[in-house]
Design an enzyme around this catalytic site. Structure first.
Site, PDB file in Angstrom:
ATOM      1  N   SER A 109     -48.610  12.442  -8.725  1.00  9.11           N
ATOM      2  CA  SER A 109     -48.636  11.969  -9.871  1.00  9.11           C
ATOM      3  C   SER A 109     -48.141  10.438 -10.241  1.00  9.11           C
ATOM      4  O   SER A 109     -48.359   9.982 -11.266  1.00  9.11           O
ATOM      5  CB  SER A 109     -48.221  12.861 -11.026  1.00  9.11           C
ATOM      6  N   SER A 133     -50.732  12.792 -12.772  1.00  5.13           N
ATOM      7  CA  SER A 133     -50.536  13.143 -14.036  1.00  5.13           C
ATOM      8  C   SER A 133     -49.921  11.970 -14.855  1.00  5.13           C
ATOM      9  O   SER A 133     -49.792  12.084 -16.158  1.00  5.13           O
ATOM     10  CB  SER A 133     -49.770  14.395 -14.296  1.00  5.13           C
ATOM     11  N   LYS A 169     -43.538   9.483 -20.645  1.00  5.81           N
ATOM     12  CA  LYS A 169     -44.368  10.218 -20.092  1.00  5.81           C
ATOM     13  C   LYS A 169     -44.089  11.406 -21.042  1.00  5.81           C
ATOM     14  O   LYS A 169     -43.061  12.018 -21.291  1.00  5.81           O
ATOM     15  CB  LYS A 169     -44.111  10.858 -18.718  1.00  5.81           C
TER      16      LYS A 169
END
Length: 469
Positions: free
Chosen positions: A175, A151, A76
């Site tokens: 997220s 996210s 990520k």
């Protein structure tokens, strides 16, 4: 079975047995990314193909390091990978090459992973919709017109689209749960403190965000969690490795499962989400568990007020320098400026009072878990929405007063650091996937994973209903 449809542990076993090579797996992975990433935009900062193929061949020639040996992973884009940019979705950092790996990346490498690039995230990870001015928006593999969530939207979409077999993510406000639910995969927010965080930040005050695993099976989720966990001597809150995989396939026993629904009417939902969730709950009960409705155990408004205070306080500590500099403030998106402005305006007692509410909810939840083993909530209050929309401004006719109010359903667990596993819960009449949050008491990570594995054995939603891209 195509090697990209296999979960990561199956790939690992096949690599160990010599059924295919790491070079063959890398070649297939890069071909899949070339085929579908242009439509999904989940993998960013992809490394040079020749370098990746050379690294895969080197893995084939080397002794196995661990269960991830030779398996491609993308990290990520909030975490640092040595030699790659960490843009955090911001044009302020689009050329910020990381000098070293974050601890979590070091652990992935130590287990043998080949880091191929990054997965997309919203600017600074703010908001449950993955778009930013550096890499653009990530779309949902089940409908490219819609959001993949966030996210960790890039990670979830890459998993669903078979560009990755396992992925890391992070979760402050859903997220690891909202994008997992919207992409028909598993995502886990571990008990807070189980996975070491960012070693360069303040280490004691902020207990909202955590790193965690995402996968297409609970077994991969468990294996990656065990790889990510373990104390870091440079951080004060670390714990022993989770060690959840050895007992994963043990039956969880007859569990008392509490359905919180819409929190007594406090949470609005898009039409169809609660009925579809209740269909999944009946199937969960069919596995031998006692599923009963639970009355709201705490004020949703009190939790929300405490949450947005503590969240803005935390966000402000990370972005204050950018916000206070007139030359960089306007580079922050509106939501980030709002968060930082709120955080900087707070006094210490405001933060303290919010933490008192958090403490009250923690004590109440501890009492609740004396009578309930697992609490259940939907993973999102809305279906995936138009990818060009910034965020939902209303839900079921109720106006949303902040950019993140539509994700209030994840706050009960986030506020007090409880472990949560998102399980794929099937599909609505609109053909879109949804998820359920399995929420447990602190330290019940292994129990939640065993329940998720039992569910997976009965449903296999990621395998039964892959996206058609």
């Amino acid at each position: 079975m195509d090697i990209l449809d296999m979960d990561a542990r199956a790939q690992s076993a096949a690599l160990a047995a010599g059924d295919f090579s790491a070079a063959e797996l890398m070649e297939a992975t890069l071909a899949r990314i070339a085929e579908v990433n242009g439509r999904v935009n989940a993998v960013v900062a992809l490394r040079d193909a020749d370098s990746l193929m050379a690294e895969a061949r080197a893995a084939d020639a080397a002794p196995r390091k661990g269960w991830l040996h030779g398996i491609p992973m993308a990290v990520k884009d909030l975490a640092n990978v040595a030699g790659l940019v960490t843009t955090r979705g911001s044009p302020l950092f689009e050329r910020a090459v990381a000098p070293k790996d974050d601890p979590i990346v070091s652990r992935l490498r130590a287990a043998g992973a080949v880091i191929i690039g990054k997965t997309n995230t919203p600017e600074f990870g703010l908001g449950s919709h993955t778009f930013n001015p550096v890499h653009g928006a990530t779309t949902n593999p089940y409908d490219a017109r819609l959001s993949a969530g966030g996210s960790s939207g890039g990670a979830a979409a890459a998993l669903a689209a078979r560009m990755l077999s396992v992925a890391d993510g992070s979760d402050m406000m859903g997220s690891l749960r909202n994008p997992a639910g919207w992409n028909n995969v598993y995502g886990m927010r571990p008990t807070w403190g189980t996975v070491p965080g960012e070693p360069d930040r303040e280490l004691f005050l902020h207990q909202l965000s955590t790193l965690g695993p995402m996968a297409r099976s609970p077994a991969d989720l468990s294996a990656l969690l065990d790889t990510m966990t373990g104390a870091d001597p440079k951080q004060p809150h670390g714990q022993s490795p989770a060690d959840t995989l050895p007992g994963l396939f043990d039956a969880p026993g007859r569990l008392r499962i509490g359905w919180l629904g819409d929190w007594g009417g406090a949470l609005p939902f898009d039409a169809g989400i609660l009925p579809a969730s209740e269909v999944a709950l009946r199937r969960l009960a069919g596995l031998g568990h006692d599923v009963t409705p639970v009355a709201p155990p705490f004020s949703a408004d009190a939790m929300w007020d405490a949450w947005i205070t503590l969240r803005s306080f935390s966000v402000a500590t990370g972005l204050a320098d950018i916000y206070l500099n007139p030359e960089t403030r306007e580079a922050l998106k509106e939501a980030a400026q709002w968060e930082v402005g709120r955080g900087l305006a707070m006094d210490a007692m405001t933060v303290h009072r919010a933490s008192e509410v958090r403490s009250d909810w923690f004590r109440r939840a501890a009492d609740l878990f004396d009578d309930i083993d697992v609490l259940v909530l939907p993973s999102a209050q809305v279906w995936p929405f138009d990818v060009t929309q910034t965020y939902p401004t209303e839900v079921a006719g109720q106006v949303m007063d902040t950019y993140h109010r539509w994700m209030q359903v994840v706050v009960p667990a986030s506020l007090i650091g409880l472990p949560v596993v998102n399980i794929p819960a099937g599909f609505g009449e609109n053909g879109l996937p949804l998820g359920l949050q399995l929420i447990g008491a602190r330290g019940s990570d292994g129990l939640l994973l065993r329940l998720a594995q039992q569910w997976h054995a009965a449903t296999e939603w990621p395998q039964a209903r892959p996206p058609v891209i």
